[in-house]
Write a protein that holds these residues in place. Structure first.
Motif, PDB file in Angstrom:
ATOM      1  N   UNK A 194     -32.998   3.656 -21.489  1.00 49.98           N
ATOM      2  CA  UNK A 194     -31.672   3.849 -22.150  1.00 49.98           C
ATOM      3  C   UNK A 194     -31.814   2.631 -23.279  1.00 49.98           C
ATOM      4  N   UNK A 195     -30.807   2.498 -23.823  1.00 53.46           N
ATOM      5  CA  UNK A 195     -30.785   1.512 -24.959  1.00 53.46           C
ATOM      6  C   UNK A 195     -30.061   0.399 -24.416  1.00 53.46           C
ATOM      7  N   UNK A 209     -28.340  -3.659 -24.292  1.00 47.17           N
ATOM      8  CA  UNK A 209     -27.593  -4.366 -25.317  1.00 47.17           C
ATOM      9  C   UNK A 209     -28.438  -5.214 -26.165  1.00 47.17           C
ATOM     10  N   UNK A 210     -27.923  -5.224 -27.441  1.00 47.65           N
ATOM     11  CA  UNK A 210     -28.583  -6.109 -28.636  1.00 47.65           C
ATOM     12  C   UNK A 210     -30.091  -5.308 -29.052  1.00 47.65           C
ATOM     13  N   UNK A 211     -30.107  -3.895 -28.676  1.00 51.37           N
ATOM     14  CA  UNK A 211     -31.545  -3.433 -28.991  1.00 51.37           C
ATOM     15  C   UNK A 211     -31.034  -2.396 -29.675  1.00 51.37           C
ATOM     16  N   UNK A 212     -31.940  -1.745 -30.399  1.00 50.31           N
ATOM     17  CA  UNK A 212     -31.566  -0.415 -31.345  1.00 50.31           C
ATOM     18  C   UNK A 212     -32.426   0.686 -30.805  1.00 50.31           C
ATOM     19  N   UNK A 213     -33.152   0.512 -29.823  1.00 48.68           N
ATOM     20  CA  UNK A 213     -34.097   1.765 -29.454  1.00 48.68           C
ATOM     21  C   UNK A 213     -34.288   1.708 -27.735  1.00 48.68           C
ATOM     22  N   UNK A 214     -34.408   2.961 -27.268  1.00 51.61           N
ATOM     23  CA  UNK A 214     -34.575   3.318 -25.808  1.00 51.61           C
ATOM     24  C   UNK A 214     -35.496   2.421 -25.615  1.00 51.61           C
ATOM     25  N   UNK A 215     -35.692   1.871 -24.109  1.00 53.74           N
ATOM     26  CA  UNK A 215     -36.627   1.148 -23.377  1.00 53.74           C
ATOM     27  C   UNK A 215     -36.603   1.616 -21.955  1.00 53.74           C
ATOM     28  N   UNK A 216     -37.741   1.665 -21.225  1.00 55.24           N
ATOM     29  CA  UNK A 216     -37.809   2.112 -19.963  1.00 55.24           C
ATOM     30  C   UNK A 216     -37.309   0.719 -19.128  1.00 55.24           C
ATOM     31  N   UNK A 217     -37.013   1.055 -17.960  1.00 61.30           N
ATOM     32  CA  UNK A 217     -36.548  -0.203 -17.092  1.00 61.30           C
ATOM     33  C   UNK A 217     -37.726  -1.113 -16.964  1.00 61.30           C
ATOM     34  N   UNK A 218     -38.721  -1.094 -16.813  1.00 57.40           N
ATOM     35  CA  UNK A 218     -39.988  -1.901 -16.971  1.00 57.40           C
ATOM     36  C   UNK A 218     -40.096  -2.513 -18.223  1.00 57.40           C
TER      37      UNK A 218
END
Length: 546
Positions: A158-159, A161-170
Motif C-alpha cells: 500500500x502507499x 503516509x508521506x510516500x507517493x508509491x506503493x511499498x510492501x510491508x517489508x
C-alpha cells in the motif's frame, strides 16, 4: 517525562482565561514549565497524567482548578453503526483493538498540532514506544466500513503516509523512516497487523504507519480512531483520552462495534472514599462537603454519601486513579499546597547515607569503570522470566502477588540476571556490544537482599570476560572469594563458576547457555555475573535486615 507544547491562543480560547492567569496556575496542577516563548509555552507533565498531554486536556483541568467549570465532564456516546472485525490470527501478534468514530470535527493548524502532540505523547507514556499501544487517526470519509483488523502477508503493499508509491510491508520496515524506527516491534512475526476497509484498502499498518489514503487535513470532518496493542487496559485508556479531547472541542463521539462489544463508553467509574481518611492523610480537617467541593475542582463528580463518606465519580480519562490516596492527592492540589500550615517535625534527625546505599554506590562506580551502563529493571516479574527461560527451578522462597492484574507481573524478583537478559531481548535492534548492569533489591520469602548483576552481549563474549569482571568486582568490593565449579543450568557446563566467601555461595558467573539465549531470542553470546552484596564488608546486620 513528556514536554507538551501549548499554544497561547488555543489555550486561552479553551480555558477562557488570559495567559498570565494560566501561566501562574499551571505549576499548581502538577506541571513544570520548561520554556516560555512568545506564542507558546512548553510544559512538562508526569507520565501518570496522560490526560494532560494536549491543550484540550490541560484546558479541561485548568477550567476546573480556576472554578470556571467544576464537576464531572459528561460525555455522551451514540452508536455509529460501524463494525470492526478482528482476525483470530492476531492473538499472538497484537491482539487488542479499540476504536471510535468522531464526527463534526473542526480542525485548524493549532488543533492538528495539539492532536499530533497528544498522539506521540501517548505513544511514549502509555504505549511504551508503540510496543504496548499504537494509535491511528484517519479521515473516515475516505474509506468505507465495515473495517477489518487482519494478520496480513508480508508481501501486501500500500502507499504509506508521506510516500507517493506503493511499498510492501517489508519494504516499509526497511525504507520508511517510521518503519526503520519501529520495525523491531513486528519484524519477527510471521504476519503483520493491518487495518483495511470494505474494499480491502489499507488504512493502517499498526504500529508502524498509516496509509496515505486516510491522511487527516484541515478539511477532515469525520475521523475514525483505531488503537491497537498488547495490553487491553492501555488500549482503552488511549481511546478514552483521545475521544474526550475531541469531545471537549465540540466534536461528537460515536461508538464502534468490535466483535460483540461497543467501544468506547466514556462512562465514569464510582468509588466511595472516607473524608476522615483524607483528613488524617493531609493533616487538615475536611468533612464530606469540603472534600466534595475540592474534588469537583479537580473535575470529579463528588457528593456526600454519609457522615464521613463521599461518593466519587472518576472520569474515564483518569487511568492513574488506582487507590483512594490518589484521589486525596488531587484534593490536596485543589486545597493548594501553599495553604498547608508549615510545622516543625516532631522528631529531628541528621541525614546520613544508608550502609546498603553506600554499597550500591560503590558497585555502580565499579561497573561504570568497567564500561557497563546501568539499567533499572522492574521489581515485579513472572515465573517464565525468573525460571523457565533461565532453565532454573523456581525458588520456593519466591514472593507471589496475591491479586496480579497482569500475567507479566505475578512475583517479586529473586534475581537480577533474568531481567537483564530480558532487557537485552528488548534491545535486540540496537547496536552491539551492549554491556548492562543493575544493582538493587531482590526478595526471598520476607527478606529483602541487595544484589548486583551485569551482562555483556557481543560476538566474542565468553567465560574469560565474565571471570575478569567477577574478579574485578570482588576485589574492588573487598570481598575475599574463592572460585568453584558451578552447577547453575543457566550457564554452559565448563564455562561457569561460583564465587564462595566464608563457606557460602555469594555469586555466579559464566557464559550463558545457548538454550537460555534461544529462549530470550538472542543471537550472540552473553557473559554474565551476579553477586550477593550481603558479603561486602560493612553490610549491616544479618542478611535481609535493613
Amino acid at each position: 517525562m513528556p514536554v507538551i507544547r501549548l499554544s497561547y491562543r488555543y489555550l486561552e480560547k479553551m480555558v477562557g482565561a488570559d495567559r498570565e492567569t494560566i501561566l501562574a496556575h499551571l505549576p499548581m496542577i502538577g506541571s513544570d514549565i520548561e520554556r516560555i516563548e512568545e506564542d507558546h509555552v512548553d510544559v512538562e507533565f508526569f507520565p501518570c497524567r496522560p490526560d494532560l498531554f494536549s491543550v484540550e486536556g490541560v484546558a479541561r483541568a485548568m477550567r476546573g482548578f480556576l472554578g470556571r467549570e467544576t464537576g464531572l465532564p459528561r460525555y455522551s456516546v451514540m452508536p455509529s453503526g460501524i463494525r470492526f472485525s478482528v482476525d483470530p490470527g492476531l492473538a499472538t501478534i497484537r491482539p487488542f483493538l479499540g476504536s471510535a468514530v468522531i464526527r463534526n470535527v473542526s480542525l485548524d493548524e493549532e488543533s492538528i498540532l495539539s492532536l499530533m502532540g497528544l498522539q506521540e505523547a501517548l505513544h511514549w507514556a502509555v504505549g511504551r514506544g508503540r510496543s504496548k499501544v499504537a494509535i491511528g487517526i484517519h479521515d473516515l470519509d475516505a474509506v468505507i466500513p465495515p473495517f477489518h483488523y487482519i494478520a496480513a502477508e508480508k508481501s501486501r503493499a500500500f502507499v504509506p503516509l508521506d510516500f507517493d508509491r506503493e511499498m510492501t510491508l517489508d519494504e516499509i520496515l526497511d525504507e520508511h523512516p517510521k518503519g526503520r524506527t519501529y520495525a523491531h516491534i513486528v519484524r519477527d512475526f510471521p504476519r503483520y497487523p493491518l487495518i483495511v476497509d470494505a474494499r480491502d484498502r489499507v488504512l493502517s499498518f499498526p504500529p508502524i504507519i498509516n496509509g496515505e489514503l486516510t491522511r487527516v487535513t484541515e478539511g477532515t470532518k469525520n475521523i475514525l480512531l483505531d488503537t491497537t496493542g498488547t495490553d487491553e487496559r492501555a488500549v482503552a485508556t488511549a481511546v478514552d483520552i483521545i475521544c474526550t479531547a475531541f469531545a471537549d472541542t465540540g466534536a461528537a463521539v460515536q461508538s464502534v462495534t468490535i466483535g460483540e462489544r461497543e467501544c468506547p463508553s466514556l462512562a465514569p467509574s464510582e468509588r466511595i472514599v472516607s473524608s476522615d481518611d483524607a483528613s488524617a492523610l493531609l493533616g487538615v480537617s475536611l468533612d464530606p462537603k469540603d472534600l466534595s467541593l475540592l474534588l469537583e475542582r479537580m473535575r470529579y463528580g463528588a457528593e456526600p454519601a454519609g457522615p464521613s463518606e463521599v461518593r466519587v465519580l472518576v472520569p474515564c480519562y483518569r487511568a492513574d486513579i488506582m487507590h483512594d490516596w490518589d484521589i486525596f492527592e488531587d484534593a490536596a492540589i485543589a486545597y493548594g499546597y501553599g495553604n498547608f500550615d508549615a510545622e516543625m517535625p516532631q522528631t529531628y534527625t541528621t541525614g546520613a547515607p544508608h550502609p546498603v546505599m553506600a554499597i550500591y554506590a560503590i558497585a555502580r562506580e565499579i561497573f561504570t569503570g568497567l564500561g557497563f551502563q546501568e539499567v533499572l529493571p522492574f521489581t515485579l516479574t513472572n515465573e517464565r522470566v525468573l525460571a523457565a527461560k533461565m532453565q532454573r527451578p523456581l525458588k520456593d522462597s519466591v514472593l507471589r502477588v496475591m491479586h496480579p492484574i497482569s500475567e507479566e507481573q505475578t512475583v517479586v524478583r529473586t534475581d537480577l540476571l533474568p531481567l537483564l537478559l530480558e532487557m537485552c531481548q528488548l534491545n535486540r535492534h540496537r547496536e552491539l556490544p551492549q554491556r548492562l548492569f543493575a544493582v538493587g533489591d531482590v526478595v526471598e520469602g520476607i527478606q529483602t537482599l541487595p544484589r548486583a548483576a551485569c551482562v555483556s552481549i557481543h560476538a566474542t563474549a565468553d567465560f574469560s570476560e565474565a571471570y575478569a569482571v567477577a574478579d574485578a568486582l570482588a576485589r574492588e568490593l573487598a570481598v575475599a572469594v574463592s572460585v568453584e565449579e558451578s552447577k547453575d543450568p543457566a550457564f554452559i557446563p565448563g564455562r561457569r563458576g561460583t564465587l564462595v566467601c566464608a563457606g557460602r555461595e555469594v555469586g555466579v558467573f559464566g557464559e550463558v547457555h545457548p538454550a537460555v539465549l534461544n529462549a530470550w531470542e538472542l543471537e550472540h553470546p552473553v557473559a554474565a555475573v551476579e553477586v550477593d552484596l550481603t558479603a561486602v564488608p560493612g553490610y549491616p546486620g544479618q542478611p535481609g535486615t535493613p
